[in-house]
Write a protein that holds these residues in place. Structure first.
Motif, PDB file in Angstrom:
ATOM      1  N   SER A 129      10.241  33.377  66.157  1.00 27.36           N
ATOM      2  CA  SER A 129      12.235  33.466  66.669  1.00 27.36           C
ATOM      3  C   SER A 129      12.724  34.949  66.048  1.00 27.36           C
ATOM      4  N   VAL A 145       6.040  40.107  70.271  1.00 28.37           N
ATOM      5  CA  VAL A 145       7.276  40.595  71.120  1.00 28.37           C
ATOM      6  C   VAL A 145       8.343  40.951  70.538  1.00 28.37           C
ATOM      7  N   PRO A 146       8.859  40.342  69.167  1.00 26.09           N
ATOM      8  CA  PRO A 146      10.222  40.937  68.499  1.00 26.09           C
ATOM      9  C   PRO A 146       9.673  42.590  68.046  1.00 26.09           C
ATOM     10  N   ASP A 183       2.086  31.588  69.653  1.00 24.54           N
ATOM     11  CA  ASP A 183       2.874  31.446  69.392  1.00 24.54           C
ATOM     12  C   ASP A 183       4.647  32.926  69.020  1.00 24.54           C
ATOM     13  N   ILE A 184       4.976  32.936  69.252  1.00 23.20           N
ATOM     14  CA  ILE A 184       6.219  34.055  69.577  1.00 23.20           C
ATOM     15  C   ILE A 184       7.339  33.853  68.052  1.00 23.20           C
ATOM     16  N   VAL A 193      12.012  40.687  78.452  1.00 21.15           N
ATOM     17  CA  VAL A 193      10.509  40.354  78.717  1.00 21.15           C
ATOM     18  C   VAL A 193       9.950  39.561  79.500  1.00 21.15           C
ATOM     19  N   MET A 249      -1.888  34.100  74.272  1.00 25.29           N
ATOM     20  CA  MET A 249      -0.861  34.296  73.134  1.00 25.29           C
ATOM     21  C   MET A 249      -0.524  33.647  72.130  1.00 25.29           C
ATOM     22  N   GLY A 257       2.066  36.707  68.899  1.00 24.00           N
ATOM     23  CA  GLY A 257       3.004  36.705  69.459  1.00 24.00           C
ATOM     24  C   GLY A 257       4.385  37.670  68.760  1.00 24.00           C
ATOM     25  N   SER A 258       3.871  37.965  67.599  1.00 24.60           N
ATOM     26  CA  SER A 258       4.783  38.182  66.538  1.00 24.60           C
ATOM     27  C   SER A 258       5.213  39.769  67.246  1.00 24.60           C
ATOM     28  N   SER A 315       6.198  38.626  81.788  1.00 23.84           N
ATOM     29  CA  SER A 315       4.427  38.344  81.645  1.00 23.84           C
ATOM     30  C   SER A 315       4.362  38.518  82.912  1.00 23.84           C
ATOM     31  N   CYS A 353       3.968  41.601  78.318  1.00 27.63           N
ATOM     32  CA  CYS A 353       3.040  40.431  78.044  1.00 27.63           C
ATOM     33  C   CYS A 353       1.954  40.707  78.911  1.00 27.63           C
TER      34      CYS A 353
END
Length: 332
Positions: free
Chosen positions: A260, A235-236, A257-258, A272, A255, A232-233, A274, A250
């Motif tokens: 914040s 994504v940013p 957890d994304i 973003v 996945m 998840g990390s 999926s 995605c």
């Protein structure tokens, strides 16, 4: 028949003498020749996908030949080679099916999750969800096309016409889709785990213009990024790498957890989204395209009884390309 069976999530598969299935109406019985080992299988076996039928025969990248047909099954001939993907059944009546989005069907069933799959000498499939296979691929080469290829293809379509494309996680799906993207004239930027110089070299060998670890900013802003790694990390991280108007796709079914992140990373009309499952249309399109590229799958093969070893190697990042199980040559 021999089957590798999951009895409880988080435990190794057991080698069992399993009842050979009998095809019902519309079904075909396949003698399995090869079955890809997909990261989704890891999510099932490790308990991250929480609703499998149990006990379960995993596997949803299946190549086999038709040995028996149920009543009304007439799409394929006895002896014909076919492929079986993740999507194993849809209702055809819900609001998603009626508008061509069967991948989102409320009543869908999935091979190797709700339906016994291909980690066995034989398997059943609904013939409506099977595909004829290009003759140019061996059994082992064709197997990863059915999920790594199909989900990767759907993710690539969602990335739009991005010229500079980032691929985060360079495993089975990325090594296929990199070839398609290069064939389409895109620039591919490949991101691997830190220190994975072999994976980066592998990516460059398949046409990537740049390869580095996932925390390194690429030399050019990306127009889109596809995240195959279940992290998840990323994504940013990917949002930081794409330009204004860029898309982050995605592509995994699971996945972590994304975390914040500041709205600033999303601002500028970045998006973003999926990918969920696949449609039969995706399968037909991709299996027509693959031999034209031509996509060359790199596979590491294991015997059916070595399924646990293949899963362990995939879990620890020791597979370059795709892992494939080969059924016993003397299937009973």
């Amino acid at each position: 028949m021999l089957a590798m069976v999951l009895e409880s999530p988080g435990t190794p598969l057991r080698e069992l003498d399993w009842p050979k299935p009998k095809p019902g109406p519309g079904q075909i019985l396949l003698r399995v020749h090869a079955c890809g080992v997909c990261r989704t299988d890891l999510h099932v076996v490790d308990g991250e996908l929480t609703q499998p039928k149990l006990p379960l025969v995993p596997g949803h990248e299946i190549v086999g030949t038709v040995v028996e047909k149920g009543e009304g099954a007439g799409e394929f001939r006895i002896g014909e080679r076919v492929g079986v993907p993740w999507l194993g059944f849809t209702c055809g009546r819900c609001k998603y099916c009626l508008v061509g989005r069967e991948n989102l069907c409320d009543f869908a069933r999935f091979t190797g999750y709700n339906i016994d799959g291909g980690y066995a000498e034989y398997t059943l499939a609904d013939e409506r969800y099977c595909f004829p296979l290009p003759a140019t691929y061996s059994d082992a080469e064709a197997a990863p096309l059915h999920c790594a290829g199909l989900i990767g293809y759907r993710a690539l379509v969602m990335a739009g016409d991005a010229r500079r494309l980032g691929l985060y996680g360079f495993g089975a799906a990325a090594h296929i889709i990199a070839q398609v993207a290069c064939h389409q004239g895109r620039e591919v930027y490949a991101f691997t785990r830190a220190g994975d110089t072999a994976g980066q070299q592998f990516a460059r060998g398949l046409g990537a213009v740049w390869a580095g670890d996932s925390e390194t900013r690429p030399p050019s802003e990306l127009d889109a990024a596809i995240i195959f790694a279940p992290v998840g990390s990323l994504v940013p991280t990917a949002l930081r790498a794409v330009s204004k108007g860029g898309i982050v796709v995605c592509a995994g079914i699971h996945m972590s957890d994304i975390p914040s992140f500041p709205y600033e990373l999303l601002w500028g009309e970045r998006s973003v989204r999926s990918v969920a499952n696949l449609t039969r249309r995706d399968g037909r399109e991709f299996l027509k395209l693959a031999p034209l590229v031509p996509v060359r799958t790199q596979v590491q093969t294991f015997g059916l009884q070595d399924a646990n070893k293949a899963l362990t190697n995939l879990r620890s990042g020791q597979i370059e390309g795709a892992a494939v199980l080969l059924a016993n040559s003397q299937a009973r």
